[in-house]
Design a protein around this motif. Sequence first.
Motif, PDB file in Angstrom:
ATOM      1  N   GLN A 119       0.934  -1.095  -0.124  1.00  0.00           N
ATOM      2  CA  GLN A 119      -0.141  -0.093   0.414  1.00  0.00           C
ATOM      3  C   GLN A 119       1.077   1.385   0.242  1.00  0.00           C
ATOM      4  O   GLN A 119       0.378   2.378  -0.521  1.00  0.00           O
ATOM      5  N   LYS A 120       1.879   1.171   0.627  1.00  0.00           N
ATOM      6  CA  LYS A 120       3.118   2.989   0.963  1.00  0.00           C
ATOM      7  C   LYS A 120       3.691   2.784  -0.318  1.00  0.00           C
ATOM      8  O   LYS A 120       3.644   4.081  -0.912  1.00  0.00           O
ATOM      9  N   PHE A 121       4.696   1.328  -1.040  1.00  0.00           N
ATOM     10  CA  PHE A 121       5.453   1.677  -1.526  1.00  0.00           C
ATOM     11  C   PHE A 121       5.261   1.228  -2.661  1.00  0.00           C
ATOM     12  O   PHE A 121       6.293   1.544  -4.370  1.00  0.00           O
ATOM     13  N   GLY A 122       3.775   0.406  -2.839  1.00  0.00           N
ATOM     14  CA  GLY A 122       3.494  -0.087  -4.149  1.00  0.00           C
ATOM     15  C   GLY A 122       4.633  -1.217  -4.901  1.00  0.00           C
ATOM     16  O   GLY A 122       4.804  -1.466  -6.051  1.00  0.00           O
ATOM     17  N   VAL A 123       5.535  -1.599  -3.681  1.00  0.00           N
ATOM     18  CA  VAL A 123       6.088  -3.153  -3.610  1.00  0.00           C
ATOM     19  C   VAL A 123       5.330  -4.831  -3.216  1.00  0.00           C
ATOM     20  O   VAL A 123       4.931  -4.718  -2.482  1.00  0.00           O
ATOM     21  N   GLU A 124       5.663  -5.182  -3.932  1.00  0.00           N
ATOM     22  CA  GLU A 124       5.301  -6.782  -3.228  1.00  0.00           C
ATOM     23  C   GLU A 124       6.435  -7.572  -2.734  1.00  0.00           C
ATOM     24  O   GLU A 124       7.812  -6.871  -3.411  1.00  0.00           O
ATOM     25  N   VAL A 125       6.897  -7.987  -1.572  1.00  0.00           N
ATOM     26  CA  VAL A 125       7.562  -8.566  -0.605  1.00  0.00           C
ATOM     27  C   VAL A 125       6.840 -10.219  -0.703  1.00  0.00           C
ATOM     28  O   VAL A 125       5.688 -10.263  -0.578  1.00  0.00           O
ATOM     29  N   SER A 126       7.830 -11.096  -0.744  1.00  0.00           N
ATOM     30  CA  SER A 126       6.764 -12.636  -0.551  1.00  0.00           C
ATOM     31  C   SER A 126       7.264 -12.556   1.493  1.00  0.00           C
ATOM     32  O   SER A 126       7.284 -12.065   1.829  1.00  0.00           O
ATOM     33  N   TYR A 127       5.782 -13.708   1.568  1.00  0.00           N
ATOM     34  CA  TYR A 127       6.019 -14.169   3.096  1.00  0.00           C
ATOM     35  C   TYR A 127       6.935 -14.415   3.508  1.00  0.00           C
ATOM     36  O   TYR A 127       6.865 -13.606   5.020  1.00  0.00           O
ATOM     37  N   SER A 128       8.133 -15.045   3.073  1.00  0.00           N
ATOM     38  CA  SER A 128       9.328 -15.633   4.122  1.00  0.00           C
ATOM     39  C   SER A 128      10.148 -14.234   3.958  1.00  0.00           C
ATOM     40  O   SER A 128      10.648 -14.496   4.849  1.00  0.00           O
ATOM     41  N   VAL A 129       9.811 -13.041   3.702  1.00  0.00           N
ATOM     42  CA  VAL A 129      11.174 -12.147   3.373  1.00  0.00           C
ATOM     43  C   VAL A 129      10.099 -11.010   4.781  1.00  0.00           C
ATOM     44  O   VAL A 129      10.486 -10.706   5.774  1.00  0.00           O
ATOM     45  N   ALA A 130       8.836 -10.991   4.761  1.00  0.00           N
ATOM     46  CA  ALA A 130       7.769 -10.855   5.625  1.00  0.00           C
ATOM     47  C   ALA A 130       7.915 -11.339   6.912  1.00  0.00           C
ATOM     48  O   ALA A 130       7.905 -10.842   8.362  1.00  0.00           O
ATOM     49  N   TRP A 131       8.438 -12.838   7.290  1.00  0.00           N
ATOM     50  CA  TRP A 131       7.658 -13.397   8.676  1.00  0.00           C
ATOM     51  C   TRP A 131       9.300 -13.294   8.935  1.00  0.00           C
ATOM     52  O   TRP A 131       9.671 -12.982  10.081  1.00  0.00           O
ATOM     53  N   ARG A 132      10.310 -12.879   8.466  1.00  0.00           N
ATOM     54  CA  ARG A 132      11.855 -13.127   8.843  1.00  0.00           C
ATOM     55  C   ARG A 132      12.093 -12.033   9.340  1.00  0.00           C
ATOM     56  O   ARG A 132      12.287 -11.989  10.676  1.00  0.00           O
ATOM     57  N   ARG A 133      11.275 -11.027   8.948  1.00  0.00           N
ATOM     58  CA  ARG A 133      11.453  -9.197   9.449  1.00  0.00           C
ATOM     59  C   ARG A 133      10.970  -9.637  11.034  1.00  0.00           C
ATOM     60  O   ARG A 133      11.110  -8.776  11.480  1.00  0.00           O
ATOM     61  N   ARG A 134       9.421  -9.967  10.818  1.00  0.00           N
ATOM     62  CA  ARG A 134       8.713  -9.471  12.042  1.00  0.00           C
ATOM     63  C   ARG A 134       9.510 -10.437  12.752  1.00  0.00           C
ATOM     64  O   ARG A 134       9.130  -9.634  13.745  1.00  0.00           O
ATOM     65  N   GLU A 135      10.133 -11.691  12.866  1.00  0.00           N
ATOM     66  CA  GLU A 135      10.730 -12.431  13.932  1.00  0.00           C
ATOM     67  C   GLU A 135      11.641 -11.521  13.839  1.00  0.00           C
ATOM     68  O   GLU A 135      11.761 -11.480  15.732  1.00  0.00           O
ATOM     69  N   CYS A 136      13.032 -10.793  13.490  1.00  0.00           N
ATOM     70  CA  CYS A 136      13.460 -10.077  13.499  1.00  0.00           C
ATOM     71  C   CYS A 136      13.199  -8.984  15.145  1.00  0.00           C
ATOM     72  O   CYS A 136      13.666  -8.699  15.345  1.00  0.00           O
ATOM     73  N   ALA A 137      12.217  -7.989  13.799  1.00  0.00           N
ATOM     74  CA  ALA A 137      11.592  -7.482  14.976  1.00  0.00           C
ATOM     75  C   ALA A 137      11.369  -7.317  16.222  1.00  0.00           C
ATOM     76  O   ALA A 137      11.425  -6.551  17.679  1.00  0.00           O
ATOM     77  N   TYR A 138      10.502  -8.896  16.603  1.00  0.00           N
ATOM     78  CA  TYR A 138      10.384  -8.622  17.886  1.00  0.00           C
ATOM     79  C   TYR A 138      11.264  -9.104  18.658  1.00  0.00           C
ATOM     80  O   TYR A 138      10.945  -8.867  20.369  1.00  0.00           O
ATOM     81  N   GLU A 139      12.821 -10.069  17.855  1.00  0.00           N
ATOM     82  CA  GLU A 139      13.482 -10.068  18.748  1.00  0.00           C
ATOM     83  C   GLU A 139      14.434  -8.926  19.422  1.00  0.00           C
ATOM     84  O   GLU A 139      14.454  -8.937  20.419  1.00  0.00           O
TER      85      GLU A 139
END
Length: 502
Positions: A119-139
């Motif tokens: 929505q913000k940048f018009g860029v599609e990212v994969s589910y694995s990229v989103a999942w890895r970043r969420r886990e790093c952010a929570y860590e």
Amino acid sequence: MISNLLNVDKSARNMELSFETGHPVRPIYGVIDERTFEIRQTQAVVLETTLLQKCLAAAIYTRCQSMCKHLKKHTCLTDFKTVRHRQATSWAVGECVKRRFINPGRVFRPRDIMDDIKQKFGVEVSYSVAWRRRECAYENLRLGTPEQSYKLLPGYLHMLMQTNPGSVVNLEVTDENKFQYLFIAFAASIQGFPYCRPVISTDVTHLKGKYRGVLFTDVCHDANQQIFPLAIGVGDSKNDAAWTWFLKRVKDVFRENLALVIVSDRHRSISSAIAEAFPRAFHGICIYHLLNNLKTKFKSKTKELEQHYLRAAKSYNIQEFHVLFYTFCSAVTGAKEYLESVGLDRWTRSHTPCRQYNIMTTNISESFNAVLVKVRELPITAFVNKFRLLCQRWFHQRRTKASGCSFRMSPDVENKLEQRRDHAQTMAISVIRADQYTFDVVDGDRNYCVDIALWICTCRKFQLDQLPCDHVLAVVRKTPYEAYDLCSLYYSREFGMKHIEV
């Protein structure tokens, strides 16, 4: 075009480069501009990039001067942008959405990250990229992995003791030096408890982190009927050993006296632990937990019968209790024997041998556990830190509010007294003075005896709640006595200030 991106994200601009570590800062700009690029040359001082898509534009980023030099203008068309972006790595995506993870209670799924970036940048990212970043952010938010959190715990608790003198912390480990039990009681809670009503609500709930475990909580009411946290404990499970260990620590800190009341559910481990740790304290049963046990055991779900049970449990008058009690038991076969085996004094207001100050449930424990519901997902050290911040914020807010209060009683009690005064004025009550301290109060077809000196009214509200009932307030209206002088100090603004002074 790239040089204009320096004004897009001020925080990203200030990160200007960690060339020595090779940290990929510039991909954020590519994601924002939706143009991919490749790195041609990397040196200690200069990083040169060129855009793909047959574009001749290039830029040089210098570490020493923290500036961007734009060499040529873009020749690529804006409609050549692609939704699949080589710079949309998990790190770049994380930098774009990291502010969403500031609140540990918020649920932010990988799919939410994917939709946010799209929505913000018009860029599609994969589910694995989103999942890895969420886990790093929570860590990062949770002070490392669960394993690292347990290693940080001893040092954190040491600093907690240094910055909160008077607090009590007990960390117990196994023979293999593994975590077993944790107990925490802050100095503010320890010094404030003598100014709270001596009724403790104790409960247990489950932790939701990687290694699970359970959370023991002890809370009580302050002068304004708010939750006052006393202590928490962490254990492996809610068994006899864990409960006994926790309640013995509570006794060591808060002491035991004959006026102490502990309210809980009917869990067998709690009963045995209270009997061992607090042999002189009175153990009351939460009337709502007992009601749920009745529903399960006797399959009774009639609302009318539930109301009879609750009215019987809350009744101040013994005669009224028996009428309601036998009405309920006559409709539910076996309920009379079951409730009597529990002990009428443990769940009824009319039969209690001590003062419970109108506290007959563990609702405050349930409310406190609800406040911690998201925090219980955090690793152990992050959880303790959030609990500390919660207590600190509560005590500060209440201290600020109490300092601006001009009443003799807490706001909650002031409202109750006002309601009872209004009700007493509308009642057809006549007061007959028997002697200096004793009065006969006629309320319709009922007579009540009020003894101001002994704090007794035959309706029994006065002595059990330690607050003037309607009949006492009717006496106060016709005598020079002051209603505030007939209220327990536990409800006073003075005591309300003392338990949050530290």
